[in-house]
Enzyme design. Structure first.
Site, PDB file in Angstrom:
ATOM      1  N   ARG A   1       0.843  -1.200   0.000  1.00 27.41           N
ATOM      2  CA  ARG A   1       0.000   0.000   0.000  1.00 27.41           C
ATOM      3  C   ARG A   1       0.879   1.251   0.000  1.00 27.41           C
ATOM      4  NH1 ARG A   1      -4.488   0.023   4.482  1.00 27.41           N
ATOM      5  NH2 ARG A   1      -5.249   1.744   3.189  1.00 27.41           N
TER       6      ARG A   1
ATOM      7  N   CYS B   1      -1.275   6.283   8.988  1.00 27.12           N
ATOM      8  CA  CYS B   1      -1.629   5.050   8.279  1.00 27.12           C
ATOM      9  C   CYS B   1      -2.683   5.424   7.253  1.00 27.12           C
ATOM     10  CB  CYS B   1      -2.119   3.989   9.258  1.00 27.12           C
ATOM     11  SG  CYS B   1      -3.500   4.539  10.295  1.00 27.12           S
TER      12      CYS B   1
END
Length: 268
Positions: free
Chosen positions: A174, A226
């Site tokens: 990611r 995040c």
């Protein structure tokens, strides 16, 4: 100074317990578990109803307003001087998220129970399905603004106007922009380094690792983020456990950043 993490044999009483079990794939599961069985006296904080303001457009788990947090804490009768223990299912990001919120409000004597609910139950702590009730409290928070980072603060880091390490807690695929299951744009905040939060997970415990200490210099400010501000919380708490003094959490995180600013892909 209170340890961030404690084992069940380090829990001291009298104390207040906060249950924050949750499942990002089933947002009713945690409350259902709590209503079925929880540590006697524990109140429940819901990630999305209590520890986020889902009505905001500031990422997927936006920061509540200060007034909302005051109401949450007063409603369940918390006082700033209380000894407080937070538990989730163990090795999860939800207790760290709640811990950060309490520290932000100025609660000093608050710890996360490593091992979570099952560790407390197995250690003989009484459990119940009873609805818990406490007299309402009145608190005057001592807000710790120095542990909070917003989008503009992070932008200043990416532009070199502030000196700090941005640490992306998501999986490497990611971070590199190779796969993005949740957000509309794949990649990471420019200049950020990557350290997957799962690397500090050891079963139902969160632990300080040599790899994390090697990746992050102790003498620099660190801003963790995040996707939505939830899974960065374990990195935040583990860094604090390891003795890092200057750590901030970007609660809006990547899902907030991409609403306004460009991203990077690949490795920095």
């Amino acid at each position: 100074m209170t340890n961030v993490f404690v084992t069940v044999d380090q829990v001291e009483t009298p104390a207040r317990f906060i249950d924050v079990r949750f499942n990002l794939m089933d947002n009713n599961e945690g409350r259902t578990q709590y209503e079925k069985e929880h540590v006697a006296g524990a109140v429940y904080f819901d990630l999305e109803k209590d520890l986020s303001d889902m009505s905001k457009q500031a990422g997927r788990h936006p920061m509540p307003e200060k007034e909302q947090l005051i109401e949450l804490f007063e409603h369940v009768g918390l006082h700033l001087a209380d000894r407080i223990y937070i538990y989730d299912q163990g090795g999860a990001p939800f207790a760290p998220r709640a811990w950060w919120m309490l520290k932000y409000a100025g609660f000093e004597n608050v710890s996360i129970v490593n091992g979570g609910f099952e560790a407390l139950k197995n250690a003989g702590y009484a459990t119940t399905s009873n609805k818990e009730s406490f007299d309402r409290s009145s608190i005057t928070p001592n807000w710790q603004q120095d542990i909070y980072a917003d989008r503009e603060y992070v932008k200043a880091i990416t532009e070199g106007a502030k000196e700090a390490i941005l640490l992306d807690a998501r999986a490497a695929i990611r971070y590199r922009g190779e796969h993005e299951p949740l957000d509309p744009v794949a990649g990471h905040i420019p200049t950020a380094k990557n350290f997957d939060w799962e690397q500090v997970k050891d079963g139902t415990h969160l632990v300080v690792t040599d790899e994390l200490k090697q990746a992050v210099p102790t003498d620099q400010e660190v801003v963790v983020y995040c996707g939505s501000g939830v899974t960065a919380s374990p990195l935040y708490t583990v860094l604090k456990e390891a003795g890092y003094d200057h750590v901030k959490l970007y609660v809006g995180s990547y899902s907030d950043w991409i609403t306004k600013y460009p991203i990077a892909t690949g490795e920095e």
